[in-house]
Design an enzyme around this catalytic site. Structure first.
Site, PDB file in Angstrom:
ATOM      1  CE  LYS A  38      -8.812   0.846   2.953  1.00 36.03           C
ATOM      2  NZ  LYS A  38      -7.858   1.244   3.991  1.00 36.03           N
ATOM      3  CD  GLU A  60      -2.442   1.215   2.800  1.00 35.41           C
ATOM      4  OE1 GLU A  60      -3.352   2.056   2.984  1.00 35.41           O
ATOM      5  OE2 GLU A  60      -2.095   0.388   3.669  1.00 35.41           O
ATOM      6  CB  CYS A 104      -5.239  -0.962   4.790  1.00 35.08           C
ATOM      7  SG  CYS A 104      -4.825  -0.567   6.510  1.00 35.08           S
TER       8      CYS A 104
END
Length: 494
Positions: free
Chosen positions: A319, A259, A371
């Site tokens: 995301k 990430e 994440c």
């Protein structure tokens, strides 16, 4: 009897038993300790004389449970966010107290809802898991440390993950504990527990998905860029150089960087850098996936994204489940003051679409998540059936030195079980790992070192029951149990 003890001592012991649960999760995986914790809670609620007393005991248990399991948030608030220690500790206490309201609600409902005395053993497990699910959904949800994770992938109960996910594991665990605490007769009680655990072992022998093609050589890169320099412009080119050098050494057909491996908008990256990354993987025609923030159509719109850097068209995954207070501010009019104490770049991300197509690559149909998106099983299955492999890109340097990374990795193991897919984790500081479709580690890179995890992964296709239906069947079944118990009680009272 528990009522003979002083109330304060009872609450202290319940908080202590709740705190002990932290050792049942990764990295220690001492799963029997969760049985002990839940046994203490079950016994305390069974001995409560009013719903209010049961709620108070549930709250004390929950406060200890969550303070132990989320204390690591202090690191991001204080060490890297610059929040004064007292304020950061107070924030953790408030969050833990909020989360403790859910086991408190479970305790209150256990004594409040109508139920035949002979079947009350079903009540607490059902309301406890329903409140756990509520915690994982309300206000975008925070399902961290759901009790079912403590049994995954180590115990036979993990075999139920492809059937009903982590909440089914949790319900069967709570039910088993409730039966044991109730001191059952052998055939009526222990036989049921043995049957549950035996069925789980049998289910774990089933291959819910099938192999697709030959194994893929993968390289998972861990840059180990410290959080205090990750977003510092003075170290920007050093970070780019680190990942370029590691990428050049990778040997896999699929190379994955973490990430925000590029700590700037992709539009601000030096022109020469993307091409050098492509040149690094071009000799073996490898696919290169990495995390990078991207701008949207206007200045206030930007995304935490994953792109295929080896493809000049730069396909994207954006995301979609953002971290409250980390990537977006809930109720800005109320909570904006927090950011006067913190240094969190790009804290106002926009959300990506709920359903996004996997990357169609030579190495497989690769579904990315970023994440803590991998703690939401109901969302990971949105990539199925198309996806043949899952990848998680994370930067947990915000919590460096804690057990947060190991705890999240255990959740990734459960996602692999639920979907019957490999989960590849590429992280900045750890845990970088190759996890197979049974939730087992195939390879793991040590934390807080720069390096490359080389190994193989297998594309797989097929849809376990959980991938088709998610949490809905279990939720409906538990609601039906509560309604059925209430109906039976009222009918028997007539």
């Amino acid at each position: 009897m528990i009522s003979r003890f002083k109330p304060l001592l009872v609450h202290f012991l319940l908080a202590l038993f709740g705190a002990v649960s932290v050792f049942s999760f990764a990295p220690l995986y001492l799963f029997p300790l969760m049985w002990l914790s839940l046994a203490a809670l079950t016994f305390a609620i069974q001995q409560s004389t009013t719903p209010q007393i049961a709620a108070g005991r549930g709250f004390s248990f929950g406060l200890g449970f969550f303070l132990a399991n989320i204390h690591w948030i202090f690191i991001s608030l204080n060490t890297f966010g610059g929040m004064p220690a007292a304020m950061a500790a107070g924030g953790i206490l408030v969050l833990a107290a909020y989360m403790a309201l859910f086991p408190a609600l479970a305790g209150w409902l256990t004594l409040k809802l109508p139920c035949p005395a002979a079947l009350r053993i079903l009540l607490l497990p059902s309301v406890f898991i329903l409140t756990e699910w509520l915690r994982g959904w309300l206000f975008t949800g925070f399902p961290w440390a759901s009790v079912g994770y403590s049994q995954s992938p180590m115990t036979p109960l993990a075999g139920f993950a492809p059937i009903g996910g982590v909440y089914l594991i949790g319900w069967l665990l709570c039910l088993s504990v409730a039966i044991i605490v109730s001191k059952p007769k052998w055939l009526a009680g222990w036989g049921i527990v043995a049957s549950i655990w035996g069925a789980g072992w049998g289910l774990n022998q089933i291959e819910w998905t099938t192999k697709v093609g030959a194994p893929v050589r993968v390289s998972l890169v861990q840059g180990n860029i410290a959080q205090n320099i990750k977003w510092d412009n003075a170290f920007y080119l050093d970070s780019l150089k680190t990942y370029l050098e590691l990428t050049s050494k990778a040997r896999g057909q699929l190379v994955i960087l973490p990430e925000t491996a590029i700590p700037s908008f992709i539009s601000d990256v030096p022109d020469w850098y993307p091409q050098m990354l492509r040149d690094a993987v071009a000799p073996r025609k490898a696919d290169l996936i990495l995390g990078v923030p991207i701008l949207g159509t206007h200045e206030a719109e930007y995304y935490n994204a994953v792109t295929v850097m080896s493809d000049p068209k730069l396909p994207l995954y954006k995301k979609q489940h953002l971290v409250p207070f980390g990537e977006f501010i809930p109720l800005p009019w109320l909570f904006n003051w927090i950011y006067s104490f913190m240094d969190m770049p790009l804290s106002g991300f926009s959300r990506g679409a709920v359903k996004q197509a996997p990357f169609a690559l030579a190495s497989g149909q690769i579904a990315a998540n970023i994440c803590y998106e991998d703690v939401f099983g109901r969302e990971i299955i949105n990539a199925l059936p198309e996806a043949t492999m899952l990848v998680n890109l994370s930067n947990l340097a915000w919590f460096d030195g804690s057990w947060a990374a190991a705890q999240q990795t255990q959740m990734s193991q459960t996602r692999a079980l639920e979907t019957g897919r490999y989960m590849l984790r590429s992280t900045n500081t750890g845990v970088t790992a190759i996890i197979d479709e049974k939730g087992r580690f195939k390879a793991v890179l040590p934390e807080r070192v720069a390096g490359i995890l080389e190994g193989t992964a297998q594309n797989r296709s097929g849809m376990p029951p959980y991938a088709w239906f998610g949490d809905a069947p279990l939720l409906m079944a538990l609601c039906a149990v509560l309604l059925g118990l209430g109906w039976w009680k009222r009918r028997s009272d007539k």
